[in-house]
Design a protein around this motif. Structure first.
Motif, PDB file in Angstrom:
ATOM      1  N   UNK A   1       0.931  -1.241   0.104  1.00  0.00           N
ATOM      2  CA  UNK A   1       0.109  -0.011   0.166  1.00  0.00           C
ATOM      3  C   UNK A   1       0.893   1.258   0.041  1.00  0.00           C
ATOM      4  N   UNK A   2       1.034   1.773  -1.143  1.00  0.00           N
ATOM      5  CA  UNK A   2       2.235   2.795  -1.314  1.00  0.00           C
ATOM      6  C   UNK A   2       1.690   4.170  -0.665  1.00  0.00           C
ATOM      7  N   UNK A   3       0.425   4.393  -0.242  1.00  0.00           N
ATOM      8  CA  UNK A   3      -0.155   5.407   0.302  1.00  0.00           C
ATOM      9  C   UNK A   3      -0.113   5.455   1.871  1.00  0.00           C
ATOM     10  N   UNK A   4       0.568   4.314   2.387  1.00  0.00           N
ATOM     11  CA  UNK A   4       0.469   3.992   3.675  1.00  0.00           C
ATOM     12  C   UNK A   4       1.758   4.100   4.499  1.00  0.00           C
ATOM     13  N   UNK A   5       1.883   4.419   5.639  1.00  0.00           N
ATOM     14  CA  UNK A   5       3.280   4.544   6.157  1.00  0.00           C
ATOM     15  C   UNK A   5       3.220   4.366   7.847  1.00  0.00           C
ATOM     16  N   UNK A   6       4.105   3.535   8.271  1.00  0.00           N
ATOM     17  CA  UNK A   6       4.035   3.194   9.875  1.00  0.00           C
ATOM     18  C   UNK A   6       5.407   2.711  10.264  1.00  0.00           C
ATOM     19  N   UNK A   7       5.713   3.406  11.330  1.00  0.00           N
ATOM     20  CA  UNK A   7       7.027   2.755  11.779  1.00  0.00           C
ATOM     21  C   UNK A   7       6.885   1.436  12.792  1.00  0.00           C
ATOM     22  N   UNK A   8       7.309   0.300  11.965  1.00  0.00           N
ATOM     23  CA  UNK A   8       7.214  -1.034  12.620  1.00  0.00           C
ATOM     24  C   UNK A   8       7.998  -1.328  13.744  1.00  0.00           C
ATOM     25  N   UNK A   9       7.477  -1.932  14.627  1.00  0.00           N
ATOM     26  CA  UNK A   9       8.238  -2.292  16.023  1.00  0.00           C
ATOM     27  C   UNK A   9       9.114  -3.307  16.040  1.00  0.00           C
ATOM     28  N   UNK A  10       8.476  -4.608  15.196  1.00  0.00           N
ATOM     29  CA  UNK A  10       9.526  -5.875  15.215  1.00  0.00           C
ATOM     30  C   UNK A  10      10.449  -5.756  14.349  1.00  0.00           C
ATOM     31  N   UNK A  11      11.596  -6.340  14.598  1.00  0.00           N
ATOM     32  CA  UNK A  11      12.835  -6.462  13.672  1.00  0.00           C
ATOM     33  C   UNK A  11      12.446  -7.197  12.422  1.00  0.00           C
TER      34      UNK A  11
END
Length: 207
Positions: free
Chosen positions: A60-70
């Motif tokens: 989903x190119x319009x979404x962003x989020x800082x993932x927690x898990x390595x």
């Protein structure tokens, strides 16, 4: 469809309701459409039984989020490099970390899943999808395999519907148009059809 985008702006729904209402649009030449047909013997309300059966995803190119898990960051980095736009199979990823990392990516809408849907036990679902080009000389299906020949159990009696079903998916453009005049010395396109010659009385000679 657009270049590297499988979900364009123009959408035609077979069934519309207030929740899935789309804007009206016109078909135009040189456009590309994905035809997605799903039918079933049940009530037409397929359900997701097991999320683990899902193996196809799309970024989903319009979404962003800082993932927690390595593991999630590792998988998402691999997806961004190998499959930045188009759908992909989870089998193409690092097997040991894929399933664990994909869950967090899906939960935060970084990936769009293509789930396996089921009808009620005993019912059947048929799904076919293909791509159509709208060219100046007619429509042309460019993907999907030939349809399996089946014997229908019902007949169509409405003459208007019969006329639509009899139409082909590709029509040839009739020739006979006038040629464009080019500069002196230019050679005409050998593939162009010759314009019919007129007789002295103004009538067009027959073949």
């Amino acid at each position: 469809m657009k270049h590297f985008v499988i979900d364009g702006n123009k959408v035609v729904l077979s069934l519309s309701n207030p929740d899935t209402r789309v804007d009206e649009a016109e078909f135009e030449e040189n456009e590309v459409y994905a035809i997605d047909i799903v039918t079933s013997t049940g009530d037409g309300k397929p359900k997701l039984l097991d999320e683990k059966q899902t193996t196809i995803y799309k970024r989903a190119v319009d979404k962003s989020y800082h993932l927690k898990m390595k593991a999630s960051r590792f998988i998402f980095s691999e997806i961004s490099q190998k499959f930045p736009i188009m759908p992909f199979s989870a089998r193409a990823l690092e097997e040991k970390r894929a399933r664990l990392g994909l869950v967090e990516c899906v939960n935060h809408e970084l990936l769009q899943p293509y789930p396996v849907l089921h009808e009620k036990p005993g019912d059947y679902v048929a799904h076919i999808k293909f791509t159509v080009l709208l060219m100046p000389n007619g429509s042309d299906r460019i993907t999907s395999h030939p349809l399996q020949e089946l014997q229908p159990t019902k007949t169509v009696d409405d003459p208007d519907i019969k006329a639509w079903l009899a139409l082909g998916t590709k029509t040839k453009k009739k020739g006979g148009g006038k040629k464009k005049k080019g500069k002196k010395g230019d050679k005409a396109d050998e593939s162009a059809e010759a314009e019919p010659m007129e007789s002295t009385n103004g009538a067009t000679p027959q073949d």
